[in-house]
Design a protein around this motif. Sequence first.
Motif, PDB file in Angstrom:
ATOM      1  N   SER A  31      50.328  33.220  35.675  1.00  0.00           N
ATOM      2  CA  SER A  31      49.568  32.533  36.729  1.00  0.00           C
ATOM      3  C   SER A  31      49.905  33.105  38.104  1.00  0.00           C
ATOM      4  N   LEU A  32      51.187  33.386  38.336  1.00  0.00           N
ATOM      5  CA  LEU A  32      51.578  33.982  39.618  1.00  0.00           C
ATOM      6  C   LEU A  32      50.994  35.390  39.751  1.00  0.00           C
ATOM      7  N   HIS A  33      50.941  36.120  38.629  1.00  0.00           N
ATOM      8  CA  HIS A  33      50.315  37.446  38.591  1.00  0.00           C
ATOM      9  C   HIS A  33      48.861  37.323  39.064  1.00  0.00           C
ATOM     10  N   LEU A  34      48.149  36.337  38.529  1.00  0.00           N
ATOM     11  CA  LEU A  34      46.742  36.123  38.896  1.00  0.00           C
ATOM     12  C   LEU A  34      46.596  35.645  40.348  1.00  0.00           C
ATOM     13  N   THR A  35      47.551  34.829  40.800  1.00  0.00           N
ATOM     14  CA  THR A  35      47.518  34.384  42.196  1.00  0.00           C
ATOM     15  C   THR A  35      47.659  35.590  43.123  1.00  0.00           C
ATOM     16  N   VAL A  61      36.951  48.903  62.426  1.00  0.00           N
ATOM     17  CA  VAL A  61      37.590  49.316  61.175  1.00  0.00           C
ATOM     18  C   VAL A  61      39.100  49.108  61.275  1.00  0.00           C
ATOM     19  N   ALA A  62      39.660  49.458  62.428  1.00  0.00           N
ATOM     20  CA  ALA A  62      41.113  49.324  62.601  1.00  0.00           C
ATOM     21  C   ALA A  62      41.545  47.864  62.530  1.00  0.00           C
ATOM     22  N   ASP A  63      40.706  46.952  63.063  1.00  0.00           N
ATOM     23  CA  ASP A  63      41.056  45.532  62.994  1.00  0.00           C
ATOM     24  C   ASP A  63      41.203  45.090  61.541  1.00  0.00           C
ATOM     25  N   VAL A  64      40.297  45.549  60.689  1.00  0.00           N
ATOM     26  CA  VAL A  64      40.333  45.137  59.287  1.00  0.00           C
ATOM     27  C   VAL A  64      41.450  45.867  58.542  1.00  0.00           C
ATOM     28  N   VAL A  65      41.463  47.189  58.611  1.00  0.00           N
ATOM     29  CA  VAL A  65      42.414  47.987  57.814  1.00  0.00           C
ATOM     30  C   VAL A  65      43.860  47.706  58.236  1.00  0.00           C
ATOM     31  N   ASP A  66      44.113  47.725  59.538  1.00  0.00           N
ATOM     32  CA  ASP A  66      45.504  47.565  59.991  1.00  0.00           C
ATOM     33  C   ASP A  66      46.024  46.137  59.824  1.00  0.00           C
ATOM     34  N   GLN A  67      45.145  45.170  60.101  1.00  0.00           N
ATOM     35  CA  GLN A  67      45.621  43.775  60.048  1.00  0.00           C
ATOM     36  C   GLN A  67      45.808  43.278  58.618  1.00  0.00           C
ATOM     37  N   LEU A  68      45.134  43.898  57.663  1.00  0.00           N
ATOM     38  CA  LEU A  68      45.259  43.418  56.285  1.00  0.00           C
ATOM     39  C   LEU A  68      46.345  44.165  55.512  1.00  0.00           C
ATOM     40  N   ARG A  69      46.954  45.166  56.158  1.00  0.00           N
ATOM     41  CA  ARG A  69      47.931  45.978  55.439  1.00  0.00           C
ATOM     42  C   ARG A  69      49.122  45.143  54.928  1.00  0.00           C
ATOM     43  N   THR A  70      49.666  44.292  55.787  1.00  0.00           N
ATOM     44  CA  THR A  70      50.842  43.512  55.372  1.00  0.00           C
ATOM     45  C   THR A  70      50.520  42.508  54.257  1.00  0.00           C
ATOM     46  N   PRO A  71      49.483  41.652  54.430  1.00  0.00           N
ATOM     47  CA  PRO A  71      49.180  40.746  53.312  1.00  0.00           C
ATOM     48  C   PRO A  71      48.845  41.498  52.018  1.00  0.00           C
ATOM     49  N   LYS A  72      48.216  42.670  52.152  1.00  0.00           N
ATOM     50  CA  LYS A  72      47.899  43.464  50.960  1.00  0.00           C
ATOM     51  C   LYS A  72      49.181  43.883  50.250  1.00  0.00           C
ATOM     52  N   ARG A  73      50.162  44.337  51.021  1.00  0.00           N
ATOM     53  CA  ARG A  73      51.412  44.793  50.416  1.00  0.00           C
ATOM     54  C   ARG A  73      52.196  43.641  49.813  1.00  0.00           C
ATOM     55  N   VAL A  74      52.185  42.489  50.495  1.00  0.00           N
ATOM     56  CA  VAL A  74      52.864  41.313  49.940  1.00  0.00           C
ATOM     57  C   VAL A  74      52.217  40.940  48.599  1.00  0.00           C
ATOM     58  N   GLY A  75      50.880  40.933  48.588  1.00  0.00           N
ATOM     59  CA  GLY A  75      50.161  40.637  47.353  1.00  0.00           C
ATOM     60  C   GLY A  75      50.527  41.613  46.250  1.00  0.00           C
ATOM     61  N   PHE A  76      50.610  42.885  46.599  1.00  0.00           N
ATOM     62  CA  PHE A  76      50.935  43.898  45.592  1.00  0.00           C
ATOM     63  C   PHE A  76      52.331  43.682  45.009  1.00  0.00           C
ATOM     64  N   VAL A  77      53.286  43.341  45.873  1.00  0.00           N
ATOM     65  CA  VAL A  77      54.661  43.126  45.391  1.00  0.00           C
ATOM     66  C   VAL A  77      54.695  41.959  44.387  1.00  0.00           C
ATOM     67  N   ILE A  78      53.944  40.885  44.692  1.00  0.00           N
ATOM     68  CA  ILE A  78      53.891  39.736  43.770  1.00  0.00           C
ATOM     69  C   ILE A  78      53.282  40.164  42.434  1.00  0.00           C
ATOM     70  N   VAL A  79      52.151  40.862  42.511  1.00  0.00           N
ATOM     71  CA  VAL A  79      51.461  41.284  41.279  1.00  0.00           C
ATOM     72  C   VAL A  79      52.362  42.202  40.459  1.00  0.00           C
ATOM     73  N   ALA A  80      52.984  43.179  41.128  1.00  0.00           N
ATOM     74  CA  ALA A  80      53.791  44.172  40.408  1.00  0.00           C
ATOM     75  C   ALA A  80      55.046  43.535  39.804  1.00  0.00           C
ATOM     76  N   THR A  81      55.703  42.659  40.560  1.00  0.00           N
ATOM     77  CA  THR A  81      56.913  42.015  40.042  1.00  0.00           C
ATOM     78  C   THR A  81      56.601  41.213  38.779  1.00  0.00           C
ATOM     79  N   CYS A  82      55.563  40.385  38.868  1.00  0.00           N
ATOM     80  CA  CYS A  82      55.187  39.583  37.698  1.00  0.00           C
ATOM     81  C   CYS A  82      54.764  40.482  36.543  1.00  0.00           C
TER      82      CYS A  82
END
Lengths: 182, 145
Positions: A31-35, A61-82
């Motif tokens: 479930s955490l993987h899916l979250t 483009v920079a507003d979207v790409v740069d501002q979403l980088r951190t939440p994207k990486r946090v999400g990836f760490v959760i997905v990968a760990t699980c």
Amino acid sequence: MSLLAFAQWVQTTGWATALRGSWYVYPIILSLHLTGIAVFGAMILTVNLRLLGVVMPKRRVADVVDQLRTPKRVGFVIVATCGILMASSKAEEYYYNIFFWTKMSLLALVAVHALVFHGSVYSKAAEMDRTSRIPGRAKLAAALSLLLWISIACAGRGIGYIEPPLDKLHAQLLPIHTHEGR
Amino acid sequence: MFVAEANPLNASPLIFPALECMHIVGFAVTVGTIALVDFRLLGWGMRRQTTGEVASDLAPWTLFGLVSIFFSGPLMFSSDPDMYYLNRSFQFKMVCFALAILFNYTIHRKVALGGGSEGLGIAVACVSLLLWVGVIFGGIFIAFV
């Protein structure tokens, strides 16, 4: 040590055994993987569809790409760990799972994608705003990224549909009621 | 039971997993875009835009995800209605889902589009995230209870 021997060793470590033995720990991690997938997936979609001019076309483009980088990486760490936890608990079974290897191969292609496009596209968002035109290379990177990640999600779902080859498995299998398929 | 046996969905072993993939991509779009608004309310991302801008930019994509969920979900349900109807985790998921949708298009929307204090925004974001995480856990546990 062969890959199979490695998989068998990983699976017999204490925490992998504990994860496999409990009926509720595995689904909680799934479930955490899916979250994580919801968060990470939305970031991937938003960033790439911005490059294609589909999502948030009014924003830079920079507003979207740069501002979403951190939440994207946090999400990836959760997905990968699980993901690593779940794969470890069933490592030997997954050694025989074609969808698991499909998914791993596609993830390797994601690494190649990052090597090829990170420096020339994703870290150059501000430049795209200056020319107010998105180059073909960026659009190609976005389309390939979307294709890769959607394929990874589908291959991941496929993993649960492969029956483990019971005659080849050494480790104690899951209790019957915790099947992943349907 | 009659419905499950007569349903052409059960004729091919590929239809159900294909619907699941559609469901996964759809829910990632819906929950992810809503989570992005929640993160903005919490001050975690997209701070160069207002919450209202983020919310109105993403609203059509939230809806796009919902359309694929509402297409694939009921079809999956129809493959084995008796099982789903009686499944405690499915019941929990549906309650969370109904509340999450209701909350999203009423209070959440109003606050995101520029109503209320920062504290209220944080509270609304937390409720929203909790409801959607409840939907995800409920969905996964269907296969395990």
